[in-house]
Write a protein that holds these residues in place. Structure first.
Motif, short mmCIF file in Angstrom:
data_model
loop_
_atom_site.label_atom_id
_atom_site.label_comp_id
_atom_site.label_asym_id
_atom_site.label_seq_id
_atom_site.Cartn_x
_atom_site.Cartn_y
_atom_site.Cartn_z
N SER A 26 44.82 36.22 46.59
CA SER A 26 45.08 37.49 45.91
C SER A 26 46.56 37.81 45.97
O SER A 26 47.24 37.47 46.93
CB SER A 26 44.30 38.61 46.60
N TYR A 70 39.87 32.64 49.24
CA TYR A 70 40.24 33.87 48.51
C TYR A 70 41.76 33.97 48.39
O TYR A 70 42.46 34.05 49.40
CB TYR A 70 39.65 35.07 49.26
N TRP A 123 31.05 48.77 46.38
CA TRP A 123 31.49 48.29 45.06
C TRP A 123 30.34 47.60 44.30
O TRP A 123 30.17 47.81 43.10
CB TRP A 123 32.68 47.33 45.23
N MET A 124 29.57 46.78 45.00
CA MET A 124 28.46 46.07 44.35
C MET A 124 27.48 47.06 43.72
O MET A 124 27.05 46.90 42.58
CB MET A 124 27.71 45.19 45.37
N MET A 139 45.71 48.88 39.58
CA MET A 139 44.31 48.53 39.36
C MET A 139 43.68 49.51 38.38
O MET A 139 44.11 50.67 38.27
CB MET A 139 43.55 48.57 40.69
N LEU A 184 43.67 42.82 51.84
CA LEU A 184 42.33 43.18 51.35
C LEU A 184 41.21 42.26 51.84
O LEU A 184 40.08 42.36 51.36
CB LEU A 184 42.34 43.27 49.82
N VAL A 190 38.30 51.32 40.10
CA VAL A 190 38.41 51.10 41.54
C VAL A 190 38.63 52.43 42.28
O VAL A 190 37.96 52.72 43.27
CB VAL A 190 39.56 50.10 41.85
N LEU A 206 32.48 33.55 40.30
CA LEU A 206 33.29 34.77 40.36
C LEU A 206 34.53 34.73 39.47
O LEU A 206 34.86 35.72 38.81
CB LEU A 206 33.73 35.04 41.80
N PHE A 221 26.57 32.87 42.56
CA PHE A 221 27.40 34.02 42.25
C PHE A 221 28.85 33.76 42.66
O PHE A 221 29.79 34.00 41.88
CB PHE A 221 26.84 35.25 42.96
N THR A 236 29.36 49.38 40.81
CA THR A 236 29.57 48.74 39.51
C THR A 236 28.24 48.49 38.80
O THR A 236 28.16 48.61 37.58
CB THR A 236 30.36 47.41 39.65
N LEU A 269 32.41 43.05 50.42
CA LEU A 269 31.79 42.53 49.20
C LEU A 269 30.72 41.48 49.55
O LEU A 269 29.62 41.48 48.99
CB LEU A 269 32.85 41.88 48.29
N TYR A 306 27.88 47.79 34.71
CA TYR A 306 28.22 46.38 34.87
C TYR A 306 27.09 45.58 35.50
O TYR A 306 27.30 44.48 36.03
CB TYR A 306 29.53 46.26 35.66
N PHE A 325 39.55 43.76 29.22
CA PHE A 325 40.57 44.54 29.92
C PHE A 325 41.68 43.60 30.36
O PHE A 325 41.70 43.11 31.49
CB PHE A 325 39.93 45.28 31.10
N LEU A 378 33.45 35.37 36.01
CA LEU A 378 33.14 36.79 35.84
C LEU A 378 34.42 37.57 35.53
O LEU A 378 34.48 38.38 34.60
CB LEU A 378 32.46 37.32 37.11
N HIS A 379 35.47 37.30 36.30
CA HIS A 379 36.74 38.01 36.09
C HIS A 379 37.37 37.64 34.75
O HIS A 379 37.98 38.48 34.09
CB HIS A 379 37.69 37.76 37.25
N PRO A 389 41.72 38.58 41.73
CA PRO A 389 41.97 37.55 42.74
C PRO A 389 41.27 36.28 42.29
O PRO A 389 40.60 36.27 41.26
CB PRO A 389 41.31 38.13 43.99
F1 1DX Z 1 32.62 39.00 45.76
O1 1DX Z 1 42.62 42.19 44.07
C1 1DX Z 1 31.72 40.35 44.08
O2 1DX Z 1 42.19 46.22 38.14
C2 1DX Z 1 32.81 39.82 44.73
O3 1DX Z 1 42.38 40.95 45.86
C3 1DX Z 1 34.13 40.11 44.33
O4 1DX Z 1 43.16 44.30 38.67
C4 1DX Z 1 31.94 41.17 42.99
F2 1DX Z 1 36.74 48.61 32.95
C5 1DX Z 1 35.52 46.83 34.49
C6 1DX Z 1 36.81 47.18 34.76
C7 1DX Z 1 37.53 48.14 33.84
C8 1DX Z 1 34.79 46.00 35.35
F3 1DX Z 1 38.54 47.52 33.31
C9 1DX Z 1 36.73 45.84 36.75
F4 1DX Z 1 37.99 49.16 34.49
C10 1DX Z 1 35.30 43.58 38.04
C11 1DX Z 1 33.34 44.94 37.76
C12 1DX Z 1 34.62 42.80 38.98
C13 1DX Z 1 32.68 44.18 38.71
C14 1DX Z 1 39.60 43.00 40.53
C15 1DX Z 1 38.70 45.19 40.17
C16 1DX Z 1 40.79 43.39 39.91
C17 1DX Z 1 39.87 45.57 39.54
C18 1DX Z 1 39.99 43.14 44.30
C19 1DX Z 1 38.73 43.83 44.70
C20 1DX Z 1 40.70 42.57 45.50
C21 1DX Z 1 35.74 41.31 42.82
C22 1DX Z 1 37.96 44.30 43.50
C23 1DX Z 1 36.16 42.69 43.32
C24 1DX Z 1 32.61 42.30 40.37
C25 1DX Z 1 37.28 43.50 41.30
O5 1DX Z 1 33.46 42.30 41.53
C26 1DX Z 1 42.00 41.85 45.09
C27 1DX Z 1 42.18 45.09 38.71
C28 1DX Z 1 35.40 45.49 36.48
C29 1DX Z 1 34.66 44.65 37.43
C30 1DX Z 1 33.31 43.09 39.31
C31 1DX Z 1 38.55 43.90 40.65
C32 1DX Z 1 40.91 44.67 39.41
C33 1DX Z 1 34.34 40.95 43.23
C34 1DX Z 1 33.22 41.48 42.57
N1 1DX Z 1 37.44 43.15 42.72
C35 1DX Z 1 37.43 46.69 35.89
#
Ligand code: 1DX
Length: 186
Positions: free
Chosen positions: A135, A133, A73-74, A1, A140, A5, A100, A96, A77, A147, A82, A111, A103-104, A117
């Motif tokens: 993943s 969900y 995390w919310m 990751m 997780l 994170v 999702l 939202f 970030t 979240l 973000y 990146f 967003l990813h 997921p």
């Molecule tokens: F409900 O993998 C609300 O590295 C939700 O099962 C869920 O693979 C909000 F710069 C920048 C970067 C970087 C921004 F590259 C991530 F570093 C992503 C910011 C999502 C905000 C997923 C993080 C994959 C890293 C994963 C749990 C559980 C998703 C974490 C939450 C909003 C994000 O996020 C799983 C990876 C961001 C970024 C958001 C996530 C990776 C989520 C949510 N995930 C990296």
């Protein structure tokens, strides 16, 4: 990751339990005293090792830590640049969640090694829905519960979540959500 994170795990431990506790957890996890870089990739094992070390050092189970991490995390970030990404994902909880995956996809443009997921919404009505969900990362679901908790707070809702693990077919997790506007606090 991505390091973001691990940095969030670090931020959570430092703010709640102090720098000494972070030092102990980092070192118990077998990690060097070097800063994580948000935009660099780390093995998933690094993140799991941090969670494992935190369960021992804090005496709580992994689910509790993951849940707390999800809530954090919310907020984390939003503070790490973000905020606009989060705002663009929707102005209500159902919007939202519906957005999702988009967003990813957007994060992935910048990146490409992101391994997001996948989330799908079904059975949506005025005060509830089912979130599916998927993943590649095991264990997780409690993180997703956290979240969702953080999202409920973000949108000013009192949120009730029931988790269901689905083993048939392609295994995944289902979250049954019901919400009401949060009671006003004096
Ligand atoms: F409900 O993998 C609300 O590295 C939700 O099962 C869920 O693979 C909000 F710069 C920048 C970067 C970087 C921004 F590259 C991530 F570093 C992503 C910011 C999502 C905000 C997923 C993080 C994959 C890293 C994963 C749990 C559980 C998703 C974490 C939450 C909003 C994000 O996020 C799983 C990876 C961001 C970024 C958001 C996530 C990776 C989520 C949510 N995930 C990296």
């Amino acid at each position: 990751m991505y390091g973001l994170v691990n940095k969030a795990v670090e931020g959570l431990v430092r703010t709640r339990f102090g720098d000494a506790m972070w030092d102990r957890i980092r070192s118990d996890a077998g990690l060097p005293d070097e800063p994580f870089v948000s935009m660099e990739q780390y093995p998933d094992a690094t993140t799991y090792a941090l969670v494992g070390a935190a369960t021992k050092a804090l005496g709580v189970d992994a689910a509790a830590i993951l849940r707390e991490f999800g809530r954090y995390w919310m907020q984390y970030t939003a503070e790490q640049g973000y905020g606009e990404l989060l705002r663009s994902a929707g102005r209500s909880l159902p919007e939202f969640l519906h957005n999702l995956d988009q967003l990813h996809t957007r994060v992935q443009l910048m990146f490409p090694h992101l391994q997001p997921p996948s989330f799908a919404v079904s059975d949506a009505h005025d005060h509830g829905l089912v979130l599916h969900y998927h993943s590649d990362r095991p264990g997780l679901a409690p993180l997703v519960e956290g979240l969702l908790d953080g999202l409920g707070r973000r949108f000013g809702l009192t949120l009730d979540v029931r988790h269901e693990r689905v083993e048939a077919g392609r295994p995944h997790d289902r979250f049954h959500l019901r919400w009401t506007p949060a009671a006003a606090t004096a």
